[in-house]
Design a protein around this motif. Structure first.
Motif, PDB file in Angstrom:
ATOM      1  N   ILE A 102       0.833  -1.207   0.000  1.00 52.80           N
ATOM      2  CA  ILE A 102       0.000   0.000   0.000  1.00 52.80           C
ATOM      3  C   ILE A 102       0.867   1.256   0.000  1.00 52.80           C
ATOM      4  CG2 ILE A 102      -1.891   1.209   1.164  1.00 52.80           C
ATOM      5  CD1 ILE A 102      -2.646  -1.477  -0.044  1.00 52.80           C
ATOM      6  N   ARG A 103       2.116   1.118   0.454  1.00 49.84           N
ATOM      7  CA  ARG A 103       3.103   2.198   0.446  1.00 49.84           C
ATOM      8  C   ARG A 103       2.752   3.338   1.383  1.00 49.84           C
ATOM      9  NH1 ARG A 103       4.546   2.460  -6.085  1.00 49.84           N
ATOM     10  NH2 ARG A 103       5.129   0.272  -6.279  1.00 49.84           N
ATOM     11  N   LEU A 104       2.280   2.967   2.567  1.00 47.29           N
ATOM     12  CA  LEU A 104       2.048   3.976   3.592  1.00 47.29           C
ATOM     13  C   LEU A 104       3.358   4.331   4.273  1.00 47.29           C
ATOM     14  CD1 LEU A 104      -1.199   2.733   5.408  1.00 47.29           C
ATOM     15  CD2 LEU A 104      -1.000   4.322   3.485  1.00 47.29           C
ATOM     16  N   GLY A 105       3.419   5.547   4.789  1.00 50.63           N
ATOM     17  CA  GLY A 105       4.575   5.976   5.551  1.00 50.63           C
ATOM     18  C   GLY A 105       4.536   5.428   6.963  1.00 50.63           C
ATOM     19  N   GLU A 106       5.657   5.512   7.676  1.00 52.42           N
ATOM     20  CA  GLU A 106       5.740   4.947   9.023  1.00 52.42           C
ATOM     21  C   GLU A 106       4.765   5.615   9.987  1.00 52.42           C
ATOM     22  OE1 GLU A 106       7.345   2.194   9.743  1.00 52.42           O
ATOM     23  OE2 GLU A 106       7.903   2.128   7.635  1.00 52.42           O
ATOM     24  N   ARG A 107       4.578   6.911   9.856  1.00 51.12           N
ATOM     25  CA  ARG A 107       3.636   7.593  10.747  1.00 51.12           C
ATOM     26  C   ARG A 107       2.210   7.115  10.495  1.00 51.12           C
ATOM     27  NH1 ARG A 107       3.941  14.007  11.542  1.00 51.12           N
ATOM     28  NH2 ARG A 107       5.854  13.285  12.560  1.00 51.12           N
ATOM     29  N   GLU A 108       1.859   6.935   9.229  1.00 58.11           N
ATOM     30  CA  GLU A 108       0.517   6.443   8.899  1.00 58.11           C
ATOM     31  C   GLU A 108       0.300   5.036   9.449  1.00 58.11           C
ATOM     32  OE1 GLU A 108      -0.864   8.024   4.670  1.00 58.11           O
ATOM     33  OE2 GLU A 108       1.230   7.363   4.612  1.00 58.11           O
ATOM     34  N   ILE A 109       1.321   4.204   9.365  1.00 62.43           N
ATOM     35  CA  ILE A 109       1.212   2.840   9.888  1.00 62.43           C
ATOM     36  C   ILE A 109       1.061   2.866  11.409  1.00 62.43           C
ATOM     37  CG2 ILE A 109       2.442   0.657  10.185  1.00 62.43           C
ATOM     38  CD1 ILE A 109       3.701   1.167   7.411  1.00 62.43           C
ATOM     39  N   GLU A 110       1.833   3.704  12.066  1.00 60.18           N
ATOM     40  CA  GLU A 110       1.730   3.804  13.520  1.00 60.18           C
ATOM     41  C   GLU A 110       0.350   4.300  13.935  1.00 60.18           C
ATOM     42  OE1 GLU A 110       2.331   3.711  17.503  1.00 60.18           O
ATOM     43  OE2 GLU A 110       3.569   2.793  15.930  1.00 60.18           O
ATOM     44  N   ASN A 111      -0.180   5.272  13.224  1.00 61.05           N
ATOM     45  CA  ASN A 111      -1.529   5.771  13.526  1.00 61.05           C
ATOM     46  C   ASN A 111      -2.578   4.679  13.357  1.00 61.05           C
ATOM     47  OD1 ASN A 111      -0.569   8.331  14.095  1.00 61.05           O
ATOM     48  ND2 ASN A 111      -0.998   9.149  12.056  1.00 61.05           N
ATOM     49  N   MET A 112      -2.371   3.813  12.375  1.00 63.49           N
ATOM     50  CA  MET A 112      -3.312   2.723  12.128  1.00 63.49           C
ATOM     51  C   MET A 112      -3.423   1.795  13.337  1.00 63.49           C
ATOM     52  SD  MET A 112      -3.283   0.143   8.871  1.00 63.49           S
ATOM     53  CE  MET A 112      -3.477   1.538   7.765  1.00 63.49           C
ATOM     54  N   HIS A 113      -2.328   1.642  14.080  1.00 71.25           N
ATOM     55  CA  HIS A 113      -2.325   0.773  15.261  1.00 71.25           C
ATOM     56  C   HIS A 113      -3.313   1.242  16.321  1.00 71.25           C
ATOM     57  CE1 HIS A 113       1.950  -1.109  14.653  1.00 71.25           C
ATOM     58  NE2 HIS A 113       1.247  -1.066  13.521  1.00 71.25           N
ATOM     59  N   HIS A 114      -3.688   2.500  16.286  1.00 70.94           N
ATOM     60  CA  HIS A 114      -4.534   3.070  17.335  1.00 70.94           C
ATOM     61  C   HIS A 114      -5.987   3.248  16.887  1.00 70.94           C
ATOM     62  CE1 HIS A 114      -0.858   3.774  19.584  1.00 70.94           C
ATOM     63  NE2 HIS A 114      -0.354   4.384  18.524  1.00 70.94           N
ATOM     64  N   ARG A 115      -6.308   2.800  15.693  1.00 72.00           N
ATOM     65  CA  ARG A 115      -7.675   2.921  15.204  1.00 72.00           C
ATOM     66  C   ARG A 115      -8.502   1.707  15.596  1.00 72.00           C
ATOM     67  NH1 ARG A 115      -5.468   4.750   9.400  1.00 72.00           N
ATOM     68  NH2 ARG A 115      -4.874   6.892   9.932  1.00 72.00           N
ATOM     69  N   SER A 116      -9.815   1.881  15.574  1.00 70.91           N
ATOM     70  CA  SER A 116     -10.714   0.789  15.959  1.00 70.91           C
ATOM     71  C   SER A 116     -10.630  -0.390  14.995  1.00 70.91           C
ATOM     72  CB  SER A 116     -12.156   1.303  16.024  1.00 70.91           C
ATOM     73  OG  SER A 116     -12.564   1.820  14.763  1.00 70.91           O
ATOM     74  N   SER A 117     -10.151  -0.145  13.774  1.00 70.10           N
ATOM     75  CA  SER A 117     -10.051  -1.217  12.778  1.00 70.10           C
ATOM     76  C   SER A 117      -8.821  -2.105  12.988  1.00 70.10           C
ATOM     77  CB  SER A 117      -9.996  -0.619  11.365  1.00 70.10           C
ATOM     78  OG  SER A 117      -8.858   0.224  11.217  1.00 70.10           O
ATOM     79  N   TRP A 118      -7.904  -1.720  13.870  1.00 69.78           N
ATOM     80  CA  TRP A 118      -6.662  -2.480  14.021  1.00 69.78           C
ATOM     81  C   TRP A 118      -6.899  -3.932  14.438  1.00 69.78           C
ATOM     82  CZ3 TRP A 118      -2.172  -2.647  12.064  1.00 69.78           C
ATOM     83  CH2 TRP A 118      -1.115  -3.319  12.682  1.00 69.78           C
ATOM     84  N   PRO A 119      -7.753  -4.214  15.435  1.00 72.22           N
ATOM     85  CA  PRO A 119      -8.003  -5.626  15.784  1.00 72.22           C
ATOM     86  C   PRO A 119      -8.556  -6.432  14.611  1.00 72.22           C
ATOM     87  CG  PRO A 119      -8.792  -4.181  17.531  1.00 72.22           C
ATOM     88  CD  PRO A 119      -8.452  -3.299  16.361  1.00 72.22           C
ATOM     89  N   VAL A 120      -9.372  -5.795  13.772  1.00 68.51           N
ATOM     90  CA  VAL A 120      -9.912  -6.480  12.586  1.00 68.51           C
ATOM     91  C   VAL A 120      -8.771  -6.858  11.645  1.00 68.51           C
ATOM     92  CG1 VAL A 120     -11.408  -6.254  10.565  1.00 68.51           C
ATOM     93  CG2 VAL A 120     -12.118  -5.280  12.758  1.00 68.51           C
TER      94      VAL A 120
END
Length: 267
Positions: free
Chosen positions: A159-177
């Motif tokens: 997907i070519r996301l940056g490291e900050r975007e990936i880290e932010n993803m860890h804190h979203r409600s969709s992360w467990p999914v």
């Protein structure tokens, strides 16, 4: 309470979908690393106009999984849900799910219209967009129980996301999914090395189709979307201004302003 229903796909696998709303049927097919909840940002608006069939693709959510994976089974999964609707349905699909839905259009006459958002088709004559050892590395991470590492590597290298975007993803409600769906990632990445899109096989398809592409999405997604649209008579491509690969979350109003009019609803 959500209404969960199931159908049997051609190979016998149980495919689940959540039913919401009232009106003409709209089958919705999510992409990689997620389940049917991926559509959360636009579900309530769509459910005001349509009877939604929110699919859990095989291997995740409430759906089953076959003993051997092939993308062709996923084409049949989409067909099985379409055949469960009372009349021909609208079809809305994203990313890998858009490939499955596009291919399903060859196999059934049950599609009234379809909207496909950035199907990541392999491009003829182009190298893979990710390193050739990625699938093996993903499988190694999965075998080691590092599901987060699988998701991170996919987001970084495909997907070519940056490291900050990936880290932010860890804190979203969709992360467990995403963690629960991590085991489906290596097999879907591997499909890029084996699946080939054959434009000629769509010569008989006459489904009114709208393809969407984010103006900020990588060039390969623009090329793949254009290639898919060129294979379908009468289809067109429209751009989601200022958006990338996930406008249903990052720009739901922009997304709906394209989808709803095409399906006959005033936004």
């Amino acid at each position: 309470m959500p209404l969960i229903e199931t159908v049997r796909s051609k190979d016998g696998t149980s495919i689940a979908y959540e039913r919401r709303g009232h009106g003409p049927p709209l089958v919705m097919v999510h992409g990689s690393t997620v389940d049917h909840s991926r559509w959360g940002g636009v579900v309530s608006k769509l459910a005001a106009h349509f009877s939604l069939y929110l699919i859990d693709r095989r291997g995740r959510g409430a759906s089953g999984d076959g003993p051997v994976y092939s993308i062709e089974h996923e084409f049949e999964d989409v067909v099985a849900v379409l055949e469960a609707t009372r009349v021909p349905a609208f079809l809305l699909a994203h990313s890998y799910g858009a490939i499955c839905s596009l291919e399903a259009s060859r196999l059934t006459a049950r599609i009234a219209k379809m909207v496909l958002y950035e199907p990541p088709l392999p491009l003829p004559g182009h190298e893979l967009i990710f390193p050739t050892d990625l699938v093996q590395r993903l499988n190694n991470l999965l075998a080691a129980g590092n599901r987060a590492g699988v998701v991170d590597a996919f987001m970084r290298e495909v997907i070519r996301l940056g490291e900050r975007e990936i880290e932010n993803m860890h804190h979203r409600s969709s992360w467990p999914v995403r963690l629960r769906a991590a085991h489906t990632i290596p097999r879907e990445v591997a499909v890029a090395s084996t699946y080939r899109f054959c434009a000629e096989s769509f010569a008989h398809v006459r489904v009114p189709s709208l393809f969407l592409v984010g103006s900020r999405s990588p060039p390969y997604l623009h090329e793949a979307t254009a290639m898919a649209s060129a294979a379908l008579v009468g289809s067109r491509v429209e751009s989601l201004r200022g958006q990338g690969h996930a406008a249903m979350s990052t720009g739901p109003k922009i997304f709906l302003n394209k989808v709803l009019p095409f399906l006959g609803v005033k936004p």
